[in-house]
Write an enzyme that holds these catalytic residues in place. Structure first.
Site, PDB file in Angstrom:
ATOM      1  N   PRO A  17       8.492   5.571  -2.868  1.00  0.00           N
ATOM      2  CA  PRO A  17       8.583   5.767  -4.311  1.00  0.00           C
ATOM      3  C   PRO A  17       7.258   6.167  -4.969  1.00  0.00           C
ATOM      4  CG  PRO A  17       8.696   3.437  -3.754  1.00  0.00           C
ATOM      5  CD  PRO A  17       8.819   4.192  -2.467  1.00  0.00           C
ATOM      6  N   ASN A  18       7.397   7.047  -5.928  1.00  0.00           N
ATOM      7  CA  ASN A  18       6.313   7.528  -6.796  1.00  0.00           C
ATOM      8  C   ASN A  18       5.339   8.489  -6.110  1.00  0.00           C
ATOM      9  OD1 ASN A  18       7.099   6.058  -9.193  1.00  0.00           O
ATOM     10  ND2 ASN A  18       6.543   4.218  -8.050  1.00  0.00           N
ATOM     11  N   ARG A  25      -1.037  11.306 -10.331  1.00  0.00           N
ATOM     12  CA  ARG A  25      -0.974   9.840 -10.351  1.00  0.00           C
ATOM     13  C   ARG A  25      -2.294   9.256  -9.829  1.00  0.00           C
ATOM     14  NH1 ARG A  25       2.316   6.187  -6.022  1.00  0.00           N
ATOM     15  NH2 ARG A  25       1.973   4.186  -7.050  1.00  0.00           N
ATOM     16  N   TYR A  30      -5.408   7.788  -5.123  1.00  0.00           N
ATOM     17  CA  TYR A  30      -4.495   8.548  -4.261  1.00  0.00           C
ATOM     18  C   TYR A  30      -4.962   9.971  -3.957  1.00  0.00           C
ATOM     19  CZ  TYR A  30      -1.536   4.627  -5.590  1.00  0.00           C
ATOM     20  OH  TYR A  30      -1.053   3.358  -5.801  1.00  0.00           O
ATOM     21  N   ASN A  81       5.153   5.729   4.434  1.00  0.00           N
ATOM     22  CA  ASN A  81       4.384   5.147   3.336  1.00  0.00           C
ATOM     23  C   ASN A  81       5.424   4.529   2.405  1.00  0.00           C
ATOM     24  OD1 ASN A  81       2.953   4.452   1.094  1.00  0.00           O
ATOM     25  ND2 ASN A  81       1.754   6.347   1.003  1.00  0.00           N
ATOM     26  N   ALA A  84       5.215   0.889  -3.135  1.00  0.00           N
ATOM     27  CA  ALA A  84       5.218  -0.517  -3.564  1.00  0.00           C
ATOM     28  C   ALA A  84       6.219  -1.376  -2.786  1.00  0.00           C
ATOM     29  CB  ALA A  84       5.499  -0.600  -5.064  1.00  0.00           C
ATOM     30  N   GLU A 105       2.788   2.497   9.633  1.00  0.00           N
ATOM     31  CA  GLU A 105       2.689   2.403   8.166  1.00  0.00           C
ATOM     32  C   GLU A 105       1.402   3.078   7.699  1.00  0.00           C
ATOM     33  OE1 GLU A 105       3.412  -1.571   6.596  1.00  0.00           O
ATOM     34  OE2 GLU A 105       1.747  -1.301   5.194  1.00  0.00           O
ATOM     35  N   HIS A 107      -1.023   4.250   4.135  1.00  0.00           N
ATOM     36  CA  HIS A 107      -1.311   4.207   2.694  1.00  0.00           C
ATOM     37  C   HIS A 107      -2.473   5.123   2.392  1.00  0.00           C
ATOM     38  CE1 HIS A 107       1.395   0.860   2.216  1.00  0.00           C
ATOM     39  NE2 HIS A 107       0.848   0.335   3.306  1.00  0.00           N
ATOM     40  N   ARG A 114      -7.608  -3.743  -3.687  1.00  0.00           N
ATOM     41  CA  ARG A 114      -7.051  -3.464  -5.007  1.00  0.00           C
ATOM     42  C   ARG A 114      -6.499  -4.769  -5.591  1.00  0.00           C
ATOM     43  NH1 ARG A 114      -3.227   1.616  -4.786  1.00  0.00           N
ATOM     44  NH2 ARG A 114      -3.462   1.341  -7.041  1.00  0.00           N
TER      45      ARG A 114
END
Ligand code: DQA
Length: 150
Positions: A17-18, A25, A30, A81, A84, A105, A107, A114
């Site tokens: 998502p996103n 963003r 990112y 990825n 969230a 996985e 990111h 963070r």
């Protein structure tokens, strides 16, 4: 019709998502690349490494689970990825555990430096490896990981 190259490892890549908002963003976390540019970099490295790829982005948890199920036999490896969902989706965790296809996985950002909620990954322990904090290079490292696996 061209025959599929069965000698090539097949890697399925899921952006969660996103990630469709990449480019605008939070560029500090990112990076400035759009998702299309990220995908071009992935495809180029995959080509150089002799990997076949399919890439998809979805904002929906259930779709991620369906894709993990559907692609589990096609793929020699899956790069995900989970966005969230990483931090709380036991449903995605269970799907990864259930499919018996190696999943890595990734990111873009360093989730360990963070907000506190991001430093928990419920999916990590059922993945074969985790790459993070290197923006698009996190994905490229995941491709290299699969290249180096038997
Ligand atoms: C992310 C990190 C997550 O915490 C966040 O929710 C994302 C992107 C990353 O690639 O750094 O959507 O997975």
């Amino acid at each position: 019709m061209t025959k599929p190259d069965i000698s090539k490892k097949k890697i399925f890549i899921i952006h969660g998502p996103n990630l469709n908002l990449l480019g605008t963003r939070d560029p500090e976390q990112y990076g400035t690349l759009t998702l299309d540019k990220v995908n071009s970099a992935i495809r180029k490295r995959a080509h150089d490494l002799g990997l076949e790829t399919r890439i998809i982005q979805t904002n929906h948890e259930g779709r991620i689970i369906d894709l993990l199920h559907r692609r589990r036999k096609w793929a020699d490896g899956i790069i995900i990825n989970p966005g969230a969902f990483t931090h709380y989706s036991y449903a995605i965790r269970d799907a990864i555990e259930g499919i018996h296809t190696p999943v890595v996985e990734v990111h873009l950002s360093n989730i360990y430096e963070r907000e506190d909620f991001r430093s928990v990954s419920v999916t990590k322990e059922v993945c074969s490896a985790q790459f993070f904090g290197k923006k698009v290079d996190s994905y490229l490292e995941a491709l290299e990981y699969f290249t180096n696996q038997k």
